[in-house]
Design a protein around this motif. Structure first.
Motif, short mmCIF file in Angstrom:
data_model
loop_
_atom_site.label_atom_id
_atom_site.label_comp_id
_atom_site.label_asym_id
_atom_site.label_seq_id
_atom_site.Cartn_x
_atom_site.Cartn_y
_atom_site.Cartn_z
N ALA A 212 -8.51 8.37 7.38
CA ALA A 212 -8.46 6.91 7.30
C ALA A 212 -7.22 6.39 8.03
N LEU A 213 -6.08 7.00 7.80
CA LEU A 213 -4.85 6.56 8.46
C LEU A 213 -4.91 6.81 9.96
N THR B 65 0.35 10.37 5.09
CA THR B 65 -0.66 10.94 4.20
C THR B 65 -0.02 11.46 2.92
N GLN B 66 1.09 12.17 3.07
CA GLN B 66 1.80 12.67 1.90
C GLN B 66 2.31 11.53 1.03
N ARG C 150 1.89 8.51 -3.95
CA ARG C 150 1.67 7.25 -4.68
C ARG C 150 0.47 7.37 -5.62
N MET C 151 -0.57 8.05 -5.14
CA MET C 151 -1.74 8.26 -5.97
C MET C 151 -1.38 9.00 -7.25
N ILE D 102 -4.01 3.30 0.61
CA ILE D 102 -4.00 3.61 2.05
C ILE D 102 -3.72 2.36 2.87
N THR D 103 -4.44 1.27 2.59
CA THR D 103 -4.26 0.05 3.37
C THR D 103 -2.89 -0.57 3.13
N ASN D 104 -2.38 -0.45 1.91
CA ASN D 104 -1.03 -0.97 1.64
C ASN D 104 0.02 -0.23 2.47
#
Length: 213
Positions: free
Chosen positions: A52-53, A67-68, A73-74, A95-97
């Motif tokens: 996605a990124l 990604t990390q 954050r997740m 991801i979008t944030n």
């Protein structure tokens, strides 16, 4: 009296048999299974997050670090997720944030375009600038194909303007609904539909020479 499940109940083999909702639920609880569930969620979604990124910011050299960051954050905030059923949407918000946060940090020489800005020309009716376009056009099923064509599609996506590329990634790659995309991007539903229609058109135009050849 409650009995604590044996640690063997939380082996990696066991975690791989659980669906996402069960993993999220377990990851939100205190106990021996929490870390095992988080590790399995990271294992399952690290490629999805990276992809996605990559599509959102193909020119970035630090995609692995981003990604990390997203996965961290997740793990840190998964306890705030109210419904495990919305995990995919929630992860895409992370991801979008990160994507928008990094764009704000990076000096930009090019003008950005608002997700809500009309794309109509001066000659077009201003009242229809955001155009609620019905999604009746042929869907770009080629996005699911592999091989050389898939590489051409990925390249075509990277050439889209940022506001179009974001919509395509969230819809065609991440599989979010129009309503979810509108929520993530802070746009109205009509804007999402119109920009997606324009983005699909641009992709088809970019790929037409290759497909004909």
């Amino acid at each position: 009296m409650s009995v604590t499940p044996p640690s063997s109940a939380y082996t990696r083999d066991r975690m791989t048999t659980l669906d996402v909702e069960a993993l999220v639920t377990l990851a939100q609880q205190r106990g021996a299974g929490r870390m095992a569930a988080l590790e399995e969620l990271v294992r399952r979604y690290q490629k999805t997050v990276y992809a996605a990124l990559y599509h959102l910011a193909p020119q970035r050299a630090d995609l692995a670090d981003l990604t990390q960051d997203a996965l961290l954050r997740m793990c840190r905030s998964i306890h705030t997720l109210r419904s495990p059923k919305t995990f995919k949407f929630w992860l895409n918000r992370i991801i979008t944030n990160i994507f928008y946060d990094e764009l704000r940090k990076k000096p930009r020489s090019l003008q950005t375009v608002s997700m809500d800005a009309p794309w109509a020309s001066d000659e077009e009716d201003a009242a229809s600038a955001t155009r609620d376009i019905a999604d009746t056009a042929q869907q770009p099923d080629f996005l699911a194909l592999g091989g050389e064509l898939d590489e051409q599609i990925r390249h075509a996506i990277t050439t889209l303007p940022e506001h179009f590329r974001t919509i395509v990634v969230l819809r065609e790659i991440q599989g979010l609904s129009y309503e979810e995309i509108a929520s993530l991007t802070g746009s109205n539903l009509g804007t999402v539909k119109s920009r997606l229609a324009r983005a699909r058109q641009k992709l088809q135009e970019a790929l037409e020479p290759y497909i004909r050849g």
